[in-house]
Design a protein around this motif. Structure first.
Motif, PDB file in Angstrom:
ATOM      1  N   ILE A 173      47.423  37.027  51.145  1.00 14.31           N
ATOM      2  CA  ILE A 173      46.417  36.083  51.648  1.00 14.31           C
ATOM      3  C   ILE A 173      46.823  35.455  52.977  1.00 14.31           C
ATOM      4  O   ILE A 173      46.068  34.645  53.515  1.00 14.31           O
ATOM      5  CB  ILE A 173      46.077  34.976  50.611  1.00 14.31           C
ATOM      6  CG1 ILE A 173      47.303  34.111  50.314  1.00 14.31           C
ATOM      7  CG2 ILE A 173      45.511  35.577  49.347  1.00 14.31           C
ATOM      8  CD1 ILE A 173      46.980  32.903  49.474  1.00 14.31           C
ATOM      9  N   VAL A 174      47.987  35.826  53.520  1.00 13.15           N
ATOM     10  CA  VAL A 174      48.414  35.235  54.797  1.00 13.15           C
ATOM     11  C   VAL A 174      47.334  35.347  55.890  1.00 13.15           C
ATOM     12  O   VAL A 174      47.032  34.362  56.553  1.00 13.15           O
ATOM     13  CB  VAL A 174      49.764  35.821  55.278  1.00 13.15           C
ATOM     14  CG1 VAL A 174      50.006  35.518  56.743  1.00 13.15           C
ATOM     15  CG2 VAL A 174      50.897  35.248  54.452  1.00 13.15           C
ATOM     16  N   PRO A 175      46.705  36.534  56.052  1.00 10.64           N
ATOM     17  CA  PRO A 175      45.661  36.610  57.083  1.00 10.64           C
ATOM     18  C   PRO A 175      44.500  35.642  56.809  1.00 10.64           C
ATOM     19  O   PRO A 175      43.926  35.095  57.743  1.00 10.64           O
ATOM     20  CB  PRO A 175      45.175  38.054  57.005  1.00 10.64           C
ATOM     21  CG  PRO A 175      46.276  38.800  56.335  1.00 10.64           C
ATOM     22  CD  PRO A 175      46.929  37.842  55.412  1.00 10.64           C
ATOM     23  N   PHE A 176      44.167  35.440  55.524  1.00  7.88           N
ATOM     24  CA  PHE A 176      43.108  34.489  55.179  1.00  7.88           C
ATOM     25  C   PHE A 176      43.560  33.061  55.486  1.00  7.88           C
ATOM     26  O   PHE A 176      42.783  32.240  55.951  1.00  7.88           O
ATOM     27  CB  PHE A 176      42.761  34.584  53.687  1.00  7.88           C
ATOM     28  CG  PHE A 176      41.987  35.815  53.339  1.00  7.88           C
ATOM     29  CD1 PHE A 176      40.601  35.787  53.292  1.00  7.88           C
ATOM     30  CD2 PHE A 176      42.638  37.008  53.066  1.00  7.88           C
ATOM     31  CE1 PHE A 176      39.877  36.917  52.963  1.00  7.88           C
ATOM     32  CE2 PHE A 176      41.928  38.146  52.736  1.00  7.88           C
ATOM     33  CZ  PHE A 176      40.544  38.104  52.690  1.00  7.88           C
ATOM     34  N   ILE A 177      44.843  32.756  55.193  1.00  7.55           N
ATOM     35  CA  ILE A 177      45.357  31.405  55.451  1.00  7.55           C
ATOM     36  C   ILE A 177      45.336  31.123  56.947  1.00  7.55           C
ATOM     37  O   ILE A 177      44.830  30.090  57.382  1.00  7.55           O
ATOM     38  CB  ILE A 177      46.793  31.243  54.892  1.00  7.55           C
ATOM     39  CG1 ILE A 177      46.801  31.416  53.371  1.00  7.55           C
ATOM     40  CG2 ILE A 177      47.352  29.877  55.262  1.00  7.55           C
ATOM     41  CD1 ILE A 177      48.180  31.313  52.744  1.00  7.55           C
ATOM     42  N   THR A 178      45.864  32.060  57.751  1.00  8.51           N
ATOM     43  CA  THR A 178      45.910  31.790  59.192  1.00  8.51           C
ATOM     44  C   THR A 178      44.494  31.733  59.767  1.00  8.51           C
ATOM     45  O   THR A 178      44.224  30.911  60.647  1.00  8.51           O
ATOM     46  CB  THR A 178      46.742  32.858  59.926  1.00  8.51           C
ATOM     47  OG1 THR A 178      46.302  34.135  59.532  1.00  8.51           O
ATOM     48  CG2 THR A 178      48.213  32.707  59.633  1.00  8.51           C
ATOM     49  N   GLY A 179      43.589  32.561  59.241  1.00  4.88           N
ATOM     50  CA  GLY A 179      42.193  32.490  59.677  1.00  4.88           C
ATOM     51  C   GLY A 179      41.604  31.124  59.360  1.00  4.88           C
ATOM     52  O   GLY A 179      40.953  30.507  60.209  1.00  4.88           O
ATOM     53  N   GLY A 180      41.864  30.659  58.135  1.00  9.86           N
ATOM     54  CA  GLY A 180      41.381  29.342  57.714  1.00  9.86           C
ATOM     55  C   GLY A 180      41.986  28.236  58.550  1.00  9.86           C
ATOM     56  O   GLY A 180      41.293  27.311  58.974  1.00  9.86           O
ATOM     57  N   ILE A 181      43.276  28.355  58.831  1.00  8.29           N
ATOM     58  CA  ILE A 181      43.972  27.346  59.623  1.00  8.29           C
ATOM     59  C   ILE A 181      43.363  27.273  61.017  1.00  8.29           C
ATOM     60  O   ILE A 181      43.093  26.182  61.531  1.00  8.29           O
ATOM     61  CB  ILE A 181      45.481  27.673  59.717  1.00  8.29           C
ATOM     62  CG1 ILE A 181      46.165  27.361  58.383  1.00  8.29           C
ATOM     63  CG2 ILE A 181      46.142  26.872  60.834  1.00  8.29           C
ATOM     64  CD1 ILE A 181      47.609  27.804  58.323  1.00  8.29           C
ATOM     65  N   ALA A 182      43.105  28.441  61.615  1.00  8.70           N
ATOM     66  CA  ALA A 182      42.583  28.450  62.983  1.00  8.70           C
ATOM     67  C   ALA A 182      41.229  27.744  63.054  1.00  8.70           C
ATOM     68  O   ALA A 182      41.024  26.883  63.923  1.00  8.70           O
ATOM     69  CB  ALA A 182      42.471  29.883  63.489  1.00  8.70           C
ATOM     70  N   SER A 183      40.319  28.070  62.111  1.00  8.85           N
ATOM     71  CA  SER A 183      39.011  27.414  62.214  1.00  8.85           C
ATOM     72  C   SER A 183      39.103  25.955  61.775  1.00  8.85           C
ATOM     73  O   SER A 183      38.434  25.089  62.350  1.00  8.85           O
ATOM     74  CB  SER A 183      37.945  28.172  61.427  1.00  8.85           C
ATOM     75  OG  SER A 183      38.389  28.468  60.147  1.00  8.85           O
ATOM     76  N   ALA A 184      39.944  25.663  60.766  1.00  7.48           N
ATOM     77  CA  ALA A 184      40.089  24.281  60.310  1.00  7.48           C
ATOM     78  C   ALA A 184      40.676  23.409  61.419  1.00  7.48           C
ATOM     79  O   ALA A 184      40.223  22.287  61.638  1.00  7.48           O
ATOM     80  CB  ALA A 184      40.981  24.219  59.070  1.00  7.48           C
ATOM     81  N   ALA A 185      41.667  23.940  62.142  1.00 10.60           N
ATOM     82  CA  ALA A 185      42.320  23.143  63.185  1.00 10.60           C
ATOM     83  C   ALA A 185      41.324  22.780  64.284  1.00 10.60           C
ATOM     84  O   ALA A 185      41.288  21.638  64.751  1.00 10.60           O
ATOM     85  CB  ALA A 185      43.500  23.915  63.766  1.00 10.60           C
ATOM     86  N   GLY A 186      40.473  23.742  64.663  1.00  8.41           N
ATOM     87  CA  GLY A 186      39.488  23.472  65.707  1.00  8.41           C
ATOM     88  C   GLY A 186      38.529  22.361  65.315  1.00  8.41           C
ATOM     89  O   GLY A 186      38.295  21.408  66.071  1.00  8.41           O
TER      90      GLY A 186
END
Lengths: 250, 211
Positions: A173-186
């Motif tokens: 799920i790392v790609p899902f986590i980093t994807g989530g982090i990127a949109s969440a951070a913005g």
């Protein structure tokens, strides 16, 4: 490949220059420094800000709030996301919470947070509420998409559950986590600055924006906006960089 | 001593895959199961491995047994290297040093020592399946399950993999259940062959291969 990316960069740069030119043209047309100051004034104001006494503390204050909100979201999101992804009952249980938190207007949550918490913590809380559902939803989706065949393989070999979670589910799920982090951070970054405008912590980008606006220093409001955009851009690149460091097997 | 399944029942929705099914697997032999697709061969292996729960059935000689499994696909973790994938199944069994030695020994047997640090994405299909075979033999299982492990491998390579399998098997002679629908493969690798029909699965014939 290389020439292609260089070409992309040149086009992006031209887009940015075009944006500044349009801005300059509009400010000339309105002819009012108060409504829309020309880009060079905002730029000078930005340089002045960058060398002013409290600049670093203001930026630091907002960044720290962002990081705190983000870390709490990530920790909560990991625990709840993994449990909900693995177990349908937990999933059904947390769905209403996620839907409610995601659809509640940010401004009403800020108003409530102003009543509940001290000013320094309000932006952290808002960042948490905005980022947590995004990260959690991404992790739930990630867990659901984990290859059943790999899990069955691990179970056949009697690999213990904590290790299956740590070595099969989490890397998957790392790609899902980093994807989530990127949109969440913005999104989180914007919400944190908005709540700083209202909660007025002692040091923060939002606080300084609000001050500038109340003295009608429009060029300073714009300067802070550009600073916020640059910081957000830096974070996004840092997240992508870390993702590349973690996902070495691709 | 052999491993026996009696009165096995398993249905998926309304489809009865096993109905009062009996089968026995002799220890330290390679038993092949031949049969048309959909007759329940894979389900049988998954019931033995514990990933599919039977509706009912008696199992003797299975309690506490360790199982290793070679699937049709390699089923390697993409985020672990070749040695990491082998060590993944050994971690709960051996301490670190023994684990490394064991993994190295079997990588050597399948000719992949130089690729120990490679990720599955960097290997060919045949190499990946070799890793899966090394993983299955490195794991100290009592029963080795194989579900058409050579199906997606081309002819030439298949022969060399079957040979490798036979060499590996000869070294420790563990109990093997090999599902295939290739008669040649069954005759070449197996000691006994069960031919199944179904569903529901039924034993049509039992062949003892003599060398």
């Amino acid at each position: 490949m290389r020439t292609f990316t260089t070409r992309d960069k040149i086009i992006s740069l031209s887009g940015a220059i075009l944006l500044v030119l349009v801005w300059k043209a509009v400010s000339l047309l309105t002819g009012s420094r108060l409504l829309l100051p020309p880009p060079e004034e905002a730029f000078v104001s930005m340089i002045k800000l960058a060398f002013s006494a409290d600049f670093a503390v203001a930026v630091f204050g907002t960044v720290i709030r962002g990081i705190m909100g983000f870390l709490i979201s990530l920790a909560l999101g990991m625990v709840i996301g993994v449990l909900a992804g693995l177990n349908r009952t937990v999933n059904s249980l947390v769905t209403p919470l996620l839907v409610a938190v995601r659809s509640a207007p940010v401004i009403s949550v800020i108003l409530l947070a102003l009543v509940w918490f001290r000013t320094d913590f309000v932006p952290v809380f808002i960042g948490l509420l905005v980022m947590f559902p995004i990260i959690t939803t991404n992790i739930i989706e990630g867990i659901k998409s984990v290859d059943r065949e790999l899990v069955d393989m691990a179970r056949s070999y009697r690999v213990k559950l904590p290790r299956i979670i740590l070595e099969v589910y989490i890397p998957a799920i790392v790609p899902f986590i980093t994807g989530g982090i990127a949109s969440a951070a913005g999104i989180g970054w914007k919400a944190i600055i908005a709540s700083e405008v209202l909660s007025q912590p002692r040091y923060g980008i939002g606080t300084r924006m609000q001050n500038a606006q109340s003295y009608l220093l429009v060029e300073e409001v714009i300067a802070w906006t550009i600073i916020a955009v640059i910081l957000s851009y830096i974070f996004e690149n840092m997240i992508r960089f870390i993702e590349r460091k973690i996902v070495v097997w691709r | 001593m052999s491993f026996i399944i009696r009165r096995l029942n398993k249905s998926f929705d309304s489809l009865e895959v096993f109905k009062e099914f009996n089968i026995a697997f002799p220890e330290n032999r390679v038993t092949c199961i031949l049969g048309p697709s959909g007759c329940g061969k894979t389900t049988l292996l998954n019931i033995i491995s514990g990933t599919v729960k039977p509706d009912s059935g008696e199992f003797s000689g299975l309690a506490g047994k360790r199982i290793s499994y070679i699937y049709q696909e390699p089923r390697l973790l993409p985020w672990k290297t070749v040695i990491g994938n082998i060590e993944f199944v050994l971690k709960d069994v051996y301490p670190k040093r023994e684990r490394k030695e064991q993994a190295n020994r079997f990588m050597e047997t399948v000719g992949l020592v130089e690729f120990a640090g490679f990720y599955p994405g960097q290997l060919s299909g045949g190499m990946k399946q070799r890793v899966a075979i090394a993983r299955a033999f490195a794991y100290p299982s009592d029963i080795l399950l194989m579900d058409e492990p050579f199906k997606s491998i081309d002819m030439e390579l298949r022969e060399s993999l079957v040979r490798e399998f036979k060499n590996l098997w000869a070294a420790d002679q563990r109990t093997v259940i090999l599902v295939t629908h290739d008669r040649e493969e069954a005759l070449s690798a197996g000691h006994e062959i069960y031919i199944l029909t179904g569903p529901p699965a039924a034993l049509a014939e039992r062949v003892i291969v003599t060398e």
